[in-house]
Scaffold this motif. Structure first.
Motif, mmCIF file in Angstrom:
data_model
loop_
_atom_site.group_PDB
_atom_site.id
_atom_site.type_symbol
_atom_site.label_atom_id
_atom_site.label_comp_id
_atom_site.label_asym_id
_atom_site.label_seq_id
_atom_site.Cartn_x
_atom_site.Cartn_y
_atom_site.Cartn_z
ATOM 1 N N GLU A 177 0.642 -1.127 -0.108
ATOM 2 C CA GLU A 177 -0.001 0.070 -0.008
ATOM 3 C C GLU A 177 0.910 1.233 0.015
ATOM 4 O OE1 GLU A 177 -3.402 -0.286 2.273
ATOM 5 O OE2 GLU A 177 -4.100 1.840 2.143
ATOM 6 N N ASP A 241 -6.746 -3.375 -3.746
ATOM 7 C CA ASP A 241 -5.621 -4.298 -3.262
ATOM 8 C C ASP A 241 -6.432 -5.588 -3.194
ATOM 9 O OD1 ASP A 241 -3.795 -5.072 -1.464
ATOM 10 O OD2 ASP A 241 -4.200 -3.658 0.241
ATOM 11 N N ARG A 358 5.287 -4.895 8.511
ATOM 12 C CA ARG A 358 4.277 -4.647 9.593
ATOM 13 C C ARG A 358 4.554 -5.322 10.863
ATOM 14 N NH1 ARG A 358 -0.455 -3.242 8.075
ATOM 15 N NH2 ARG A 358 -0.657 -4.423 6.280
HETATM 16 MG MG LIG Z 1 -2.256 -3.852 2.331
#
Ligand SMILES: [Mg+2]
Ligand SMILES: Nc1ncnc2c1ncn2[C@@H]1O[C@H](COP(=O)(O)OP(=O)(O)OP(=O)(O)O)[C@@H](O)[C@H]1O
Length: 457
Positions: A177, A241, A358
């Protein structure tokens, strides 16, 4: 020039040190005992503290302990009469950098001050990344130190200004993203909207009307005309996405929309033009899905005119520390940059990061919540990282870490040999580290730095 605080209850020493350090253009502040020094430490930033040990009412040891808590970055040098050398050694165990016996020679004093300042600087650089681990950032917020990630960023620069559809692939949490956002903000459409939509999160029955909109009365519950996401992205970028979860029947409609740049609302009769750039992402191998027949081949080719593949974090260990540092900076709320133990660096570097960037971000958030006294130590880390390290130390990135891992680099080899030699000398001196340091012609601080495990013994 450094900012140095001196604490001593002997006014002659204070003024002597003041003179010497001013002559080296340092910025000097004086305190006649530990309490005064502590107040100054609370209100100002210093690089170095030089403190006498015996002072009333707050002595040097107490001041040292409080400084470690209050300002862990400040280097501390203890001043001591010969009679209190053993206390000075104690002080080093508490984290003092070195000690200077009184009376001292000016040269020696300046030499120790210089070493302390150099050391502080190198530590500060390591953790706040002002030099070698400084996060190279692209587009303001993409950290890219590894060749893999630098390539991704170069690719973004090249293709963002074009009109082509772009496909981003990469495992979960690798930064898809973020890359999509960069593609948008580096394009001529940056003033327009950037609309991300997670196709997997939309129920199959709604996905068409979400994307293309619907007209009043198109189906039960369609009480008004509704604008779809394509229309909302006019003049901007629509980020689709998890495109792999678009149901098969809708795939052809999507293909038409992309090819003809026209859409028709659900229940509507007219087609109308939309000027939208499509960026898509998938965390599944679309080629495989094409082979399995669940993803249309023509749509696949249409979408992947240009593909940007983001490598998993384990394949780019050079990014781990700069990313950690980047996330720390994001989490800091005006506080000082925390000190990170070498053990922590080694563990972060060694972990395989199944959840990619992440997961690293989450780990740093965890550390920032649980750290104490501005220090991120091994105990601050989530236990899964420690377990994985203990089960397989030096496994994952050993070859690439050099500095931190137990890899096969020359540096690692020399370091291991050096340790062996130092330990031998300590043994020959019957465990007396002060003597060993003298024999080795290095300071005790250096000895402890090279053998941190000896510090507590
Ligand atoms: Mg994503
Ligand atoms: N190279 C990077 N530099 C700085 N931050 C990054 C980088 N890569 C990822 N991040 C950050 O990590 C987090 C996860 O990234 P992002 O949401 O873009 O991943 P994703 O690939 O879309 O994940 P998912 O597959 O789970 O949707 C975000 O907070 C993002 O800002």
């Amino acid at each position: 020039m450094a900012k140095i605080l001196i604490a001593d209850d002997d006014p002659t020493i204070l003024s002597l040190l003041n003179k010497i350090l001013l002559s080296k253009r340092h910025d000097v502040q004086l305190a006649e005992h530990g309490g005064v020094a502590e107040k100054l430490l609370k209100s100002e930033q210093f690089d170095l503290l030089i403190s006498d040990i015996k002072m009333e009412p707050v002595d040097g040891m107490q001041l040292l302990k409080n400084t470690r808590k209050l300002r862990p970055h400040v280097g501390v040098i203890m001043l001591t009469a010969y009679a209190t050398v053993s206390t000075a050694v104690e002080a080093m165990k508490e984290g003092a950098f070195d000690y200077i016996p009184k009376p001292f020679k000016i040269d020696e004093l300046l030499e120790t001050v210089k070493r302390a300042l150099d050391y502080q600087k190198s530590i500060a650089e390591q953790i706040s990344g002002s030099s070698h681990i400084e996060a190279k950032k692209y587009f303001g917020n993409i950290v890219a130190e590894s060749d893999g990630m630098v390539n991704v960023c170069e690719m973004i620069k090249r293709v963002a200004p074009t009109k082509t559809t772009i496909m981003i692939t990469g495992d979960s949490g690798t930064g898809k993203e973020l890359v999509a956002e960069a593609l948008h903000s580096f394009s001529a459409r940056s003033e327009g909207p950037f609309i991300p939509v997670n196709c997997a999160a939309l129920p199959e029955t709604l996905i068409e009307s979400e994307l293309f909109g619907h007209v009043k009365g198109a189906f039960t519950g369609a009480n008004t005309n509704k604008e779809g996401l394509f229309e909302a992205s006019q003049g901007g970028t629509l980020f689709l996405d998890e495109i792999n979860s678009i149901p098969h029947p809708l795939q052809s409609k999507l293909l038409r929309a992309i090819q003809n740049k026209k859409i028709r609302k659900v229940g509507g009769t007219d087609e109308f033009a939309v000027d939208v750039r499509i960026v898509a992402a998938s965390n599944q191998n679309l080629e495989m899905l094409v082979k399995e027949g669940t993803f249309r081949e023509d749509l696949f080719y249409r979408l992947s005119v240009i593909t940007i593949d983001i490598p998993p974090l384990k394949q780019r260990p050079e990014d781990i520390l700069p990313l950690a540092q980047h996330f720390i900076s994001q989490e800091m709320e005006g506080s000082e940059f925390p000190v990170m133990d070498n053990a922590v660096l080694a563990i972060l570097q060694n972990y395989v990061w199944p959840g990619n960037v992440r997961e690293l971000q989450n780990v740093i958030q965890h550390c920032m919540t649980f750290m104490r006294d501005g220090k991120i130590s091994k105990e601050t880390l989530p236990s899964k990282l420690i377990v994985s390290y203990e089960e397989n130390p030096g496994a994952q990135n050993a070859a690439l870490t050099g500095e931190f891992g137990k890899g096969k680099s020359l540096k690692a080899f020399l370091r291991a040999k050096e340790k062996e030699y130092l330990k031998n000398v300590i043994n020959t001196m019957g465990g007396d580290k002060v003597k060993a340091a003298q024999e080795l012609d290095i300071s005790l601080a250096t000895l402890y730095r090279k053998l941190p495990e000896e510090k507590g013994s």
